[in-house]
Design a protein around this motif. Structure first.
Motif, short mmCIF file in Angstrom:
data_model
loop_
_atom_site.label_atom_id
_atom_site.label_comp_id
_atom_site.label_asym_id
_atom_site.label_seq_id
_atom_site.Cartn_x
_atom_site.Cartn_y
_atom_site.Cartn_z
N ILE A 84 43.41 33.02 36.19
CA ILE A 84 44.26 33.88 35.35
C ILE A 84 43.64 35.33 35.21
O ILE A 84 44.66 36.17 35.33
CB ILE A 84 43.97 33.28 33.87
N ILE A 85 42.40 35.54 35.40
CA ILE A 85 41.68 36.77 35.74
C ILE A 85 42.39 37.34 37.05
O ILE A 85 42.67 38.54 36.87
CB ILE A 85 40.27 36.67 35.67
N PHE A 86 42.33 36.67 38.20
CA PHE A 86 42.73 37.29 39.31
C PHE A 86 44.40 37.59 38.91
O PHE A 86 44.89 38.95 39.56
CB PHE A 86 42.95 36.05 40.44
N GLY A 115 42.28 42.46 46.63
CA GLY A 115 40.94 42.63 46.63
C GLY A 115 40.27 42.86 45.34
O GLY A 115 39.28 42.44 44.89
N PHE A 116 41.01 43.54 44.58
CA PHE A 116 40.74 43.87 43.21
C PHE A 116 40.72 42.45 42.38
O PHE A 116 39.75 42.19 41.50
CB PHE A 116 41.51 44.81 42.41
N GLY A 117 41.94 41.64 42.60
CA GLY A 117 42.15 40.40 41.79
C GLY A 117 41.18 39.59 42.21
O GLY A 117 40.27 38.80 41.32
N ILE A 118 40.41 39.51 43.60
CA ILE A 118 39.46 38.54 43.87
C ILE A 118 38.27 38.97 43.42
O ILE A 118 37.24 37.99 42.90
CB ILE A 118 39.55 38.57 45.41
N THR A 119 37.86 40.30 43.24
CA THR A 119 36.69 40.67 42.60
C THR A 119 36.66 40.42 41.08
O THR A 119 35.45 39.92 40.68
CB THR A 119 36.48 42.15 43.03
N ALA A 120 37.72 40.56 40.61
CA ALA A 120 37.69 40.10 39.11
C ALA A 120 37.36 38.52 38.93
O ALA A 120 36.80 38.07 38.12
CB ALA A 120 39.06 40.53 38.30
N ALA A 121 38.13 37.92 39.70
CA ALA A 121 37.92 36.44 39.68
C ALA A 121 36.41 36.16 39.97
O ALA A 121 35.89 34.99 39.34
CB ALA A 121 38.89 35.85 40.77
N ILE A 122 35.83 36.91 40.89
CA ILE A 122 34.35 36.37 41.20
C ILE A 122 33.53 36.72 40.02
O ILE A 122 32.63 35.92 39.51
CB ILE A 122 33.69 37.30 42.49
#
Length: 147
Positions: A84-86, A115-122
């Motif tokens: 969801i955050i991604f 990349g921003f979505g993946i960072t937020a998911a991490i």
């Protein structure tokens, strides 16, 4: 320098200087001022809220039952929150890219948005693990999950 951009950009999965990072900090379309709302603030608030709701449901709500007290169910909840955050992070930045609502002097592309979505998911996963360790103790069935 604001702490949120520094935390997100530390992962290094998207262009920060002269790219998506500048746009996310709030650089407006005329490239003159940082007058827009920072997207980092919205994503971090969404990250906190979404994962709190999901984990409180897991530890104290509908999923606080015997069949759900397994690490797999907990991990599934964590991954749903991260997804969801991604989506929130990716869709917001990608929408601006597609609609050309950014300073034309900046250079970023769809890969930066991913990349921003993946960072937020991490960071969503990290926050969820920390939150789990803090709130699990009063749960009736799930207090031993994840460990």
């Amino acid at each position: 320098m604001n702490i949120l951009p520094a935390i997100f950009e530390a992962v290094g999965l998207y262009s920060s200087s002269g790219g998506l990072g500048e746009h996310l900090r709030g650089l407006d379309i005329d490239c003159q001022t940082m007058s827009r709302q920072s997207a980092y603030n919205f994503v971090i608030l969404a990250l906190i809220f979404v994962n709190v709701v999901i984990l409180f449901n897991y530890y104290y709500g509908l999923l606080n039952r015997s069949p759900f007290n397994q690490v797999g169910w907990w991990l599934g909840n964590i991954l749903v929150g991260a997804f969801i955050i991604f989506l929130i992070a990716y869709v917001g930045s990608h929408r601006d890219l597609v609609n050309h609502r950014y300073c034309e002097q900046l250079s970023f592309h769809d890969g930066d948005c991913i990349g921003f979505g993946i960072t937020a998911a991490i960071y969503s996963v990290v926050w969820s693990v920390l939150l789990s360790l803090l709130i699990k103790w009063k749960s009736i069935y799930n207090k031993k999950i994840p460990f």
